[in-house]
Write a protein that holds these residues in place. Sequence first.
Motif, short mmCIF file in Angstrom:
data_model
loop_
_atom_site.label_atom_id
_atom_site.label_comp_id
_atom_site.label_asym_id
_atom_site.label_seq_id
_atom_site.Cartn_x
_atom_site.Cartn_y
_atom_site.Cartn_z
N CYS A 1 6.54 10.80 0.18
CA CYS A 1 7.14 9.47 0.37
C CYS A 1 7.41 8.82 -0.99
CB CYS A 1 6.21 8.58 1.19
SG CYS A 1 6.89 6.93 1.51
N HIS A 2 8.43 7.99 -1.04
CA HIS A 2 8.80 7.30 -2.29
C HIS A 2 7.65 6.45 -2.86
CE1 HIS A 2 8.80 3.59 -0.18
NE2 HIS A 2 10.07 3.51 0.14
N CYS A 3 6.73 6.01 -2.02
CA CYS A 3 5.65 5.15 -2.51
C CYS A 3 4.67 5.91 -3.42
CB CYS A 3 4.90 4.50 -1.35
SG CYS A 3 3.95 5.62 -0.31
N HIS A 4 4.69 7.24 -3.39
CA HIS A 4 3.82 8.05 -4.24
C HIS A 4 4.51 8.50 -5.53
CE1 HIS A 4 0.40 8.55 -1.55
NE2 HIS A 4 1.27 8.63 -0.56
N HIS A 5 5.80 8.29 -5.62
CA HIS A 5 6.56 8.82 -6.75
C HIS A 5 7.26 7.71 -7.53
CE1 HIS A 5 5.72 12.78 -5.17
NE2 HIS A 5 6.19 12.39 -3.99
N SER B 1 0.82 -1.21 0.00
CA SER B 1 0.00 0.00 0.00
C SER B 1 0.86 1.26 0.00
CB SER B 1 -0.92 0.01 1.22
OG SER B 1 -0.17 0.01 2.40
N ARG B 2 0.18 2.37 -0.26
CA ARG B 2 0.81 3.69 -0.19
C ARG B 2 0.44 4.31 1.15
NH1 ARG B 2 -1.02 4.14 -5.89
NH2 ARG B 2 0.87 4.00 -7.14
N CYS B 3 1.35 5.06 1.69
CA CYS B 3 1.09 5.73 2.97
C CYS B 3 0.45 7.11 2.72
CB CYS B 3 2.38 5.87 3.77
SG CYS B 3 3.57 7.03 3.07
N HIS C 1 8.61 1.86 -4.75
CA HIS C 1 7.91 0.66 -4.28
C HIS C 1 6.92 1.02 -3.19
CE1 HIS C 1 10.50 -1.96 -6.57
NE2 HIS C 1 11.56 -1.32 -6.10
N LYS C 2 5.80 0.33 -3.20
CA LYS C 2 4.81 0.52 -2.14
C LYS C 2 5.32 -0.11 -0.85
CE LYS C 2 0.84 0.52 -5.23
NZ LYS C 2 -0.43 -0.14 -5.55
N HIS C 3 4.70 0.25 0.25
CA HIS C 3 5.05 -0.32 1.56
C HIS C 3 4.45 -1.73 1.66
CE1 HIS C 3 6.62 3.48 3.00
NE2 HIS C 3 5.54 4.08 2.52
N LYS D 1 1.83 10.03 3.45
CA LYS D 1 2.82 11.10 3.31
C LYS D 1 3.03 11.41 1.83
CE LYS D 1 5.17 9.46 7.42
NZ LYS D 1 6.37 8.79 7.93
#
Length: 120
Positions: free
Chosen positions: A48-52, A41-43, A55-57, A45
């Motif tokens: 955060c790298h997960c939005h750009h 999932s994406r957090c 890799h997702k968390h 924030k």
Amino acid sequence: MARIFNTTKSTLALRHRKQFLLSQLKIRPDSLRASLVERFSRCGKANCHCHHGGHKHGPFYYLTQCLAVGKVNKFLLKSATQQHSARDAIEHYRLLQDRLEELSQINAELLRREEDLVRA
């Protein structure tokens, strides 16, 4: 959907298989009818790298159970021990279900052949 088992054997062979299945039917105390779901999932924030493109968390592991129509029990398995226990328990339930399904198909075939179901 149930697996289809071979019931084209002789009546004697079906009876032997039935006896074997009955001897193997053991209900493990940790049997669990559920699914283990792996999620990423994406957090929340924004930077955060997960939005750009990163890799997702995760992975995060959830145990899910369908209890009734529209009623689902779902919770996070936080530790590796919980995850391992859940995998084992789900597998124990699946094996029991497979054996019961094969026994049911053998009994249906014996009935079709007009055989007694409780005769050894």
